[in-house]
Design an enzyme around this catalytic site. Structure first.
Site, PDB file in Angstrom:
ATOM      1  N   ARG A 278      11.401   0.006 -20.849  1.00  0.00           N
ATOM      2  CA  ARG A 278      12.240  -0.272 -19.678  1.00  0.00           C
ATOM      3  C   ARG A 278      13.028  -1.529 -19.967  1.00  0.00           C
ATOM      4  O   ARG A 278      13.921  -1.524 -20.786  1.00  0.00           O
ATOM      5  CB  ARG A 278      11.338  -0.435 -18.439  1.00  0.00           C
ATOM      6  CG  ARG A 278      10.719   0.863 -17.979  1.00  0.00           C
ATOM      7  CD  ARG A 278       9.499   0.635 -17.137  1.00  0.00           C
ATOM      8  NE  ARG A 278       8.447   0.031 -17.953  1.00  0.00           N
ATOM      9  CZ  ARG A 278       7.159   0.080 -17.680  1.00  0.00           C
ATOM     10  NH1 ARG A 278       6.749   0.666 -16.584  1.00  0.00           N
ATOM     11  NH2 ARG A 278       6.270  -0.462 -18.470  1.00  0.00           N
TER      12      ARG A 278
ATOM     13  N   HIS B 103       7.629   8.291 -15.988  1.00  0.00           N
ATOM     14  CA  HIS B 103       6.862   9.016 -17.010  1.00  0.00           C
ATOM     15  C   HIS B 103       7.396  10.444 -17.151  1.00  0.00           C
ATOM     16  O   HIS B 103       7.558  10.950 -18.254  1.00  0.00           O
ATOM     17  CB  HIS B 103       5.381   9.113 -16.610  1.00  0.00           C
ATOM     18  CG  HIS B 103       4.652   7.807 -16.583  1.00  0.00           C
ATOM     19  ND1 HIS B 103       3.800   7.459 -15.562  1.00  0.00           N
ATOM     20  CD2 HIS B 103       4.637   6.765 -17.457  1.00  0.00           C
ATOM     21  CE1 HIS B 103       3.286   6.265 -15.820  1.00  0.00           C
ATOM     22  NE2 HIS B 103       3.780   5.811 -16.950  1.00  0.00           N
TER      23      HIS B 103
ATOM     24  N   LYS C  42     -10.396  -1.320 -19.519  1.00  0.00           N
ATOM     25  CA  LYS C  42      -9.423  -1.373 -18.423  1.00  0.00           C
ATOM     26  C   LYS C  42     -10.028  -0.781 -17.165  1.00  0.00           C
ATOM     27  O   LYS C  42     -10.888   0.103 -17.248  1.00  0.00           O
ATOM     28  CB  LYS C  42      -8.186  -0.528 -18.789  1.00  0.00           C
ATOM     29  CG  LYS C  42      -7.171  -1.239 -19.654  1.00  0.00           C
ATOM     30  CD  LYS C  42      -5.883  -0.441 -19.677  1.00  0.00           C
ATOM     31  CE  LYS C  42      -4.835  -1.071 -20.570  1.00  0.00           C
ATOM     32  NZ  LYS C  42      -3.602  -0.287 -20.606  1.00  0.00           N
TER      33      LYS C  42
ATOM     34  N   SER D  13       3.685   1.695 -12.738  1.00  0.00           N
ATOM     35  CA  SER D  13       2.506   2.164 -12.006  1.00  0.00           C
ATOM     36  C   SER D  13       1.864   1.010 -11.245  1.00  0.00           C
ATOM     37  O   SER D  13       1.432   1.177 -10.099  1.00  0.00           O
ATOM     38  CB  SER D  13       1.484   2.774 -12.963  1.00  0.00           C
ATOM     39  OG  SER D  13       2.033   3.884 -13.627  1.00  0.00           O
TER      40      SER D  13
HETATM   41  P1  ADP Z   1       0.230   1.820 -20.762  1.00  0.00           P
HETATM   42  O1  ADP Z   1      -0.952   1.201 -20.077  1.00  0.00           O
HETATM   43  O2  ADP Z   1      -0.129   2.464 -22.081  1.00  0.00           O
HETATM   44  O3  ADP Z   1       1.448   0.947 -20.867  1.00  0.00           O
HETATM   45  P2  ADP Z   1       1.670   3.323 -18.741  1.00  0.00           P
HETATM   46  O4  ADP Z   1       1.142   4.470 -17.940  1.00  0.00           O
HETATM   47  O5  ADP Z   1       2.051   2.083 -18.012  1.00  0.00           O
HETATM   48  O6  ADP Z   1       0.585   3.068 -19.849  1.00  0.00           O
HETATM   49  O7  ADP Z   1       2.937   3.803 -19.576  1.00  0.00           O
HETATM   50  C1  ADP Z   1       2.863   4.897 -20.466  1.00  0.00           C
HETATM   51  C2  ADP Z   1       4.163   4.998 -21.234  1.00  0.00           C
HETATM   52  O8  ADP Z   1       5.226   5.339 -20.345  1.00  0.00           O
HETATM   53  C3  ADP Z   1       4.575   3.690 -21.913  1.00  0.00           C
HETATM   54  O9  ADP Z   1       5.215   4.011 -23.123  1.00  0.00           O
HETATM   55  C4  ADP Z   1       5.558   3.104 -20.946  1.00  0.00           C
HETATM   56  O10 ADP Z   1       6.482   2.241 -21.583  1.00  0.00           O
HETATM   57  C5  ADP Z   1       6.239   4.359 -20.435  1.00  0.00           C
HETATM   58  N1  ADP Z   1       6.829   4.162 -19.107  1.00  0.00           N
HETATM   59  C6  ADP Z   1       6.225   3.701 -18.014  1.00  0.00           C
HETATM   60  N2  ADP Z   1       7.087   3.643 -16.961  1.00  0.00           N
HETATM   61  C7  ADP Z   1       8.285   4.076 -17.438  1.00  0.00           C
HETATM   62  C8  ADP Z   1       9.593   4.220 -16.876  1.00  0.00           C
HETATM   63  N3  ADP Z   1       9.839   3.886 -15.614  1.00  0.00           N
HETATM   64  N4  ADP Z   1      10.577   4.698 -17.677  1.00  0.00           N
HETATM   65  C9  ADP Z   1      10.308   5.002 -18.967  1.00  0.00           C
HETATM   66  N5  ADP Z   1       9.114   4.870 -19.562  1.00  0.00           N
HETATM   67  C10 ADP Z   1       8.118   4.414 -18.818  1.00  0.00           C
END
Ligand code: ADP
Length: 160
Positions: A90, A17, A41, A128
């Site tokens: 990803r 992130h 959620k 995450s």
């Molecule tokens: P959500 O529940 O909305 O998917 P996340 O916290 O999992 O929330 O992800 C938020 C954003 O960050 C999303 O656009 C996700 O694709 C991006 N993201 C998560 N992990 C990575 C990573 N390792 N590299 C790049 N982008 C990421």
């Protein structure tokens, strides 16, 4: 003024992130990181906890702000004058879901454009959900999240 919204659960914020935040800060005049508070959620960290962690992590960037939001993300974008919705992608497996989400958001508000930013290779497998699972089994997450986040995650899974 080009403003982007970067929405997500950030439960917890990861190095992946932060990589996106870092790159967005260099591209857009302002980036609003929007922490989802979605009743449908369940989260490990409360919205306030995620807000506090994220706020501290983005404090080096003068043009990045953090918000908590419990409604549609396009509504946040419209209210705050942002025309770009930034999502990280990803592996290829992210695309199906992200593509549908982008279509849905476009249907809800045609003036907000979704932009995908591919992850830098070292963050390819960072999720995450995986981080929480590894921590729950006592695994080492120190290379995946900033030190304070690692500490906060560990404190949620106390070892006997
Ligand atoms: P959500 O529940 O909305 O998917 P996340 O916290 O999992 O929330 O992800 C938020 C954003 O960050 C999303 O656009 C996700 O694709 C991006 N993201 C998560 N992990 C990575 C990573 N390792 N590299 C790049 N982008 C990421």
């Amino acid at each position: 003024m080009l403003k982007a919204v970067f929405p997500g659960s950030f439960d917890p914020p990861t190095n992946g992130h932060l990589n996106l935040v870092h790159r967005a800060a260099a591209l857009f005049d302002e980036t609003d990181v929007v922490i989802a508070s979605n009743r449908m959620k369940s989260y490990l960290f409360s919205a306030e906890e995620r807000f506090r962690m994220m706020s501290e992590l983005v404090s080096p960037y003068a043009n990045v702000k953090v918000f908590i939001w419990d409604r549609l993300i396009v509504e946040f974008a419209e209210r705050n004058g942002a025309r770009i919705l930034l999502r990280g992608v990803r592996a290829l497996t992210d695309f199906g879901y992200e593509f549908e989400l982008a279509m849905t958001n476009r249907g809800l508000n045609g003036t907000v454009q979704t932009l995908f930013m591919p992850t830098d290779p070292q963050y390819f497998v960072l999720r995450s959900s995986a981080i929480k699972e590894i921590a729950a089994f006592g695994g080492d997450i120190s290379s995946m999240v900033p030190p304070k986040v690692a500490e906060a995650v560990r404190s949620k899974f106390p070892r006997p």
